[in-house]
Design an enzyme around this catalytic site. Sequence first.
Site, short mmCIF file in Angstrom:
data_model
loop_
_atom_site.label_atom_id
_atom_site.label_comp_id
_atom_site.label_asym_id
_atom_site.label_seq_id
_atom_site.Cartn_x
_atom_site.Cartn_y
_atom_site.Cartn_z
N VAL A 64 0.82 -1.22 0.00
CA VAL A 64 0.00 0.00 0.00
C VAL A 64 0.85 1.27 0.00
CG1 VAL A 64 -1.99 -1.10 1.09
CG2 VAL A 64 -0.22 -0.02 2.53
N TYR A 165 4.50 4.09 15.84
CA TYR A 165 3.17 3.52 15.61
C TYR A 165 2.08 4.40 16.21
CZ TYR A 165 -0.53 -0.08 15.82
OH TYR A 165 -1.70 -0.79 15.69
#
Length: 275
Positions: A64, A165
Amino acid sequence: MGNLDGKVALVTGAGRGIGLAISQKLAREGARVVVNDLDPEPAQDAVARLEANGGQAAACVGNVTESGFAQRFVDQAIERFGRIDVIVNNAGYTWDSVIQKMTDEQFQAMLDVHLVAPFRILRAAAPYIRSATREEAEQGLCVHRKVVNVSSITGIVGLPGQANYSSAKAGIIGLTKTMAKEWGRYKVNVNCVAFGHIDTRLTATYETEPHTLEIEGREIRTGIPKELVEAYVPSIPLGRVGTPDDAAGAVYLLCTPESDYISGQVLQVTGGAVE
């Protein structure tokens, strides 16, 4: 008859775990699904599973984060199934380290997969959404479309070792809220799910040594020490960690017609745990 009959859904990271469960749930409710995975085998396996249960699906294999992926993903949905109704930005992984040991590559990798890639996919879908909305309005139709972005409770409260993250997952919340405002006029509901501990290969427990995955030639350490999981579970009011099906159910809720007046929200899916 399913709640999503006639709809077309795009789901990233759909070859395994939560993404696969999401694809299966949407397909069971009647959606035709374009599944994405980094690797060909799980992507094709997901398509086979959906078709074996009477669904219609297509695979869009690729990373992606690659330049051009977003447009290819969107184009495949339109060329194969003629429309786009649901976009689920789910693909991702973790690459943990305390900040003094975290490299620029580690930090940027998390931004790329969890924030930049969803942005590009939504941008690529924009021309279709605007055009379809105009045509539907001319016909007197009111069609709601759905975007569900996958965040994490870590993006809300933070977690040691996950500066990269948690930053990316906080960012996707900001993107969600902005797109809910931009796309409201197109009748697109844009929402976010923030998962707590969901049992997947990325969160699998280990006793002595962490698990490893190879992603883009990198060996990524994954998993959570067994003693930490055992200490954490009692703080979950429902008394257990979540399953991929639990996660998929939350995403599905935000794809149904019943969510047509819900937008810009972050649904925490934690079994009641408050971090």
